[in-house]
Design an enzyme around this catalytic site. Structure first.
Site, PDB file in Angstrom:
ATOM      1  N   ARG A  42       0.931  -0.902  -0.049  1.00  0.00           N
ATOM      2  CA  ARG A  42      -0.211  -0.274  -0.327  1.00  0.00           C
ATOM      3  C   ARG A  42       0.863   1.029   0.039  1.00  0.00           C
ATOM      4  O   ARG A  42       0.509   2.509   0.865  1.00  0.00           O
ATOM      5  CB  ARG A  42      -0.544  -0.178   1.173  1.00  0.00           C
ATOM      6  CG  ARG A  42      -1.837  -1.056   1.350  1.00  0.00           C
ATOM      7  CD  ARG A  42      -2.735  -1.214   0.005  1.00  0.00           C
ATOM      8  NE  ARG A  42      -3.416  -2.497   0.221  1.00  0.00           N
ATOM      9  CZ  ARG A  42      -3.246  -3.728   0.026  1.00  0.00           C
ATOM     10  NH1 ARG A  42      -1.911  -3.716  -1.064  1.00  0.00           N
ATOM     11  NH2 ARG A  42      -4.115  -4.800  -0.007  1.00  0.00           N
TER      12      ARG A  42
ATOM     13  N   SER B 121     -11.519  -0.010   3.115  1.00  0.00           N
ATOM     14  CA  SER B 121     -10.285  -0.244   4.477  1.00  0.00           C
ATOM     15  C   SER B 121     -10.146   0.819   4.120  1.00  0.00           C
ATOM     16  O   SER B 121      -9.089   2.012   4.478  1.00  0.00           O
ATOM     17  CB  SER B 121      -9.270  -1.282   3.878  1.00  0.00           C
ATOM     18  OG  SER B 121     -10.061  -2.815   3.299  1.00  0.00           O
TER      19      SER B 121
ATOM     20  N   GLU C 171      -5.693   4.597   5.797  1.00  0.00           N
ATOM     21  CA  GLU C 171      -5.146   4.024   4.358  1.00  0.00           C
ATOM     22  C   GLU C 171      -5.670   5.350   3.702  1.00  0.00           C
ATOM     23  O   GLU C 171      -4.844   5.542   2.590  1.00  0.00           O
ATOM     24  CB  GLU C 171      -5.822   3.084   3.895  1.00  0.00           C
ATOM     25  CG  GLU C 171      -5.390   2.509   2.497  1.00  0.00           C
ATOM     26  CD  GLU C 171      -5.977   1.043   1.957  1.00  0.00           C
ATOM     27  OE1 GLU C 171      -6.450   0.881   0.997  1.00  0.00           O
ATOM     28  OE2 GLU C 171      -5.686   0.114   2.908  1.00  0.00           O
TER      29      GLU C 171
END
Length: 394
Positions: free
Chosen positions: A186, A269, A386
């Protein structure tokens, strides 16, 4: 275009109006608008599909560049070791309307504003593999390398060849090979971190190299997906079957946009799975899900005629933990919300924070802070958000 509230351009549907909003529908428009914003003294922000942005209720005191470009170009490709894809001028797959037949490599150049799932649907319809397990992820193609998006055993880094990029500092328009993007879990060279803002600018196009093998998928690498498909890990099945199963799995978790399902009014998420040193595991129960990570290898230069030193002892890498497990075992259940708040944990998946209707950005941020505090208190692990926080802090 008239100034629009950021709640209308983000999947969380919160956020006030920017001072200026510029929508670019062609690459030339995007480059011109970006250059103008980059040389201005006021702040700027690049917005694609709005699926990974939590914007302040106070709006944004600057220019928002809304990337709305479209286009997919495909060709039979040869990909060299430097990460460059070369079109075969004799075969234009897009013009011929189908695959080249047999096993081969397909090069794709995709405009940054192309919706990600529309791209995946297109590749699956053509029978090309490499993106099928990334079905249903919202957002734009240009944002995909920034996060190095991944799901169900695939990630963008596996198929990414290069990005076209206008650098905000130098105003240079460059093509950057994937090997230079520092892609990780990520993250990428573009991702802002505690150490700095990342490389700033705008991605205008993304190039991929996919596989054309009679419509078969990449080997299935994720246990939950293998179970859903009823096949052993490592099996290859039609890409359309993988897409169907992934969409069903994501929908069961509220991770496919659906106007009738408030669980999907989210950023997906909200927290990444934490990667922690082993010394931080003292407060984490032994039965908590965890995955080993591999330490980065480094080459060692040895002068001619000399023998290399003995290899250093093997060092174990850090450990990745399940953020969802930590949240649930810190006492936060699906559907949890703070009193009087319009923000809530998804009723289907504890990793998603949702707008149940009328939530403010600050209510979402308050809920995120509460989740973080409970996990820290219970396990001593700090969860990292995130999404990009625009005008907010946790």
């Amino acid at each position: 275009m008239g100034v629009t509230s950021l709640r209308d351009l983000t999947t969380m549907q919160v956020g006030g109006a920017p001072a200026r909003l510029v929508e670019a529908t062609t690459t030339d428009e995007l480059l011109a608008a970006a250059r103008a914003a980059f040389v201005d003294d006021e702040p700027w922000f690049v917005l694609g599909g709005g699926s990974n942005t939590l914007a302040s209720d106070d709006g944004f005191d600057g220019t928002v560049l809304h990337v709305a470009t479209r286009g997919i170009e495909a060709w039979e490709a040869r990909v060299d070791q430097a990460g460059a894809s070369s079109p075969d001028a004799s075969v234009d797959v897009a013009a011929s309307g189908g695959s080249g037949g047999g096993t081969g490599r397909i090069g794709l150049r995709v405009a940054a504003g192309e919706p990600w799932d529309a791209l995946v649907a297109h590749t699956v319809a053509q029978g090309w593999s490499g993106l099928e397990a990334l079905s249903g992820i919202p957002g734009s193609t240009g944002a995909s390398p920034v996060q190095n998006i991944g799901a169900y055993g695939q990630e963008v880094a596996t198929t990414l060849v290069s990005v076209d990029f206008l650098d905000a500092e130098t105003l240079e328009f460059v093509r950057i090979p994937a090997a230079n993007l520092e892609l990780g879990y990520r993250t990428s060279v573009f991702k802002a971190t505690a150490e700095g803002p990342g490389r700033r600018g705008v991605i205008t196009a993304v190039e991929f190299a996919l596989t054309d093998d009679e419509g078969l998928s990449d080997p299935i690498a994720f246990p939950q997906l293998a179970t859903a498909l009823g096949v052993p890990l490592g099996s290859r099945v039609p890409v359309a079957e993988v897409r169907d199963r992934v969409l069903a799995l994501r929908a069961s978790k509220g991770m496919v946009l659906d106007a009738s399902d408030r669980d999907t009014f989210s950023c997906g998420s909200f927290f990444t799975n934490p990667i922690v040193p082993r010394s931080a595991l003292e407060g984490v129960p032994a039965d908590a899900p965890r995955w080993e990570t591999t330490p980065e290898a480094h080459d060692v230069a040895v002068p001619l005629g000399e023998q290399p030193a003995p290899p250093p002892p093997v060092v174990l890498g850090d450990v990745k933990l399940s953020a969802a497990w930590l949240i649930e075992h810190a006492g936060i259940a699906r559907g949890f919300h703070l009193p009087g708040s319009g923000a809530a944990v998804s009723s289907k998946h504890t990793l998603a924070l949702t707008n149940r209707g009328g939530a403010t950005a600050e209510e979402v941020a308050q809920l995120a802070r509460f989740v973080q505090s409970r996990v820290v208190a219970e396990f001593g692990v700090v969860l990292q958000p995130e999404p990009v926080l625009l005008g907010l802090a946790l």
